[in-house]
Design a protein around this motif. Structure first.
Motif, short mmCIF file in Angstrom:
data_model
loop_
_atom_site.label_atom_id
_atom_site.label_comp_id
_atom_site.label_asym_id
_atom_site.label_seq_id
_atom_site.Cartn_x
_atom_site.Cartn_y
_atom_site.Cartn_z
N VAL A 135 0.86 -1.18 0.00
CA VAL A 135 0.00 0.00 0.00
C VAL A 135 0.90 1.23 0.00
N ASP A 136 0.56 2.22 -0.83
CA ASP A 136 1.34 3.45 -0.87
C ASP A 136 1.04 4.29 0.36
N LEU A 137 1.95 4.25 1.32
CA LEU A 137 1.78 5.03 2.54
C LEU A 137 2.59 6.32 2.50
N ALA A 138 3.18 6.65 1.35
CA ALA A 138 4.01 7.85 1.20
C ALA A 138 3.28 9.13 1.62
N PRO A 139 1.96 9.28 1.35
CA PRO A 139 1.29 10.52 1.76
C PRO A 139 1.32 10.75 3.29
N LEU A 140 1.59 9.70 4.06
CA LEU A 140 1.63 9.83 5.51
C LEU A 140 2.97 10.39 5.99
N GLY A 141 3.93 10.52 5.10
CA GLY A 141 5.25 11.03 5.49
C GLY A 141 6.19 9.90 5.83
N ARG A 142 7.29 10.26 6.43
CA ARG A 142 8.29 9.25 6.78
C ARG A 142 7.84 8.48 8.02
N ASN A 143 8.38 7.28 8.17
CA ASN A 143 8.03 6.44 9.31
C ASN A 143 9.27 6.27 10.17
N ALA A 194 2.16 12.61 9.76
CA ALA A 194 0.83 12.46 9.15
C ALA A 194 -0.06 13.63 9.54
N GLU A 195 -0.78 14.15 8.58
CA GLU A 195 -1.71 15.27 8.78
C GLU A 195 -2.99 15.00 7.99
N VAL A 196 -4.10 15.49 8.47
CA VAL A 196 -5.39 15.29 7.80
C VAL A 196 -5.35 15.84 6.38
N ASP A 197 -4.72 16.99 6.17
CA ASP A 197 -4.73 17.58 4.83
C ASP A 197 -3.88 16.81 3.83
N LEU A 198 -3.11 15.83 4.28
CA LEU A 198 -2.31 15.00 3.37
C LEU A 198 -3.12 13.86 2.78
N LEU A 199 -4.26 13.56 3.38
CA LEU A 199 -5.09 12.43 2.92
C LEU A 199 -6.05 12.86 1.84
#
Length: 108
Positions: A52-60, A103-108
């Protein structure tokens, strides 16, 4: 996909009548989860970010995960816009708890 699943589960009380008239044994909760359940050839569960592309959530900063969950305590009956808003906030909460600190709401 999580939104559609939640909507389907939340509509089930409609089969027994008006949800407002139901007596709950506990606050209504919904658990949303993303999980890799099929092990790779080496017997290890793959990381979610490999499927799953989790890139929009930022780095982990917590390393790779094969499971992420969040429990939402809310009334099953909601308008679509409210459910989407609650889901976005829940996904951000889940992402942060599992190491996606940016992770931020506006990134989703």
């Amino acid at each position: 996909m999580l939104l559609s699943t939640w909507e389907t589960a939340a509509e089930l009380p409609d089969l027994v009548g008006d949800p407002a008239g139901l007596s709950w044994a506990a606050p209504p909760t919904t658990e949303l989860r993303m999980t890799c359940e099929q092990p790779a050839d080496n017997g290890v569960l793959p990381a979610l970010d490999s499927l799953v592309d989790l890139a929009p959530l930022g780095r982990n900063d917590g390393g790779t995960k094969s499971l992420m969950t969040v429990t939402i305590t809310a009334t099953p009956a909601m308008e679509g816009a409210e459910r989407r808003s609650v889901l976005r906030e829940a996904l951000v909460h889940m992402a942060r708890e599992f190491g996606y600190v940016d992770a931020e709401v506006d990134l989703l």
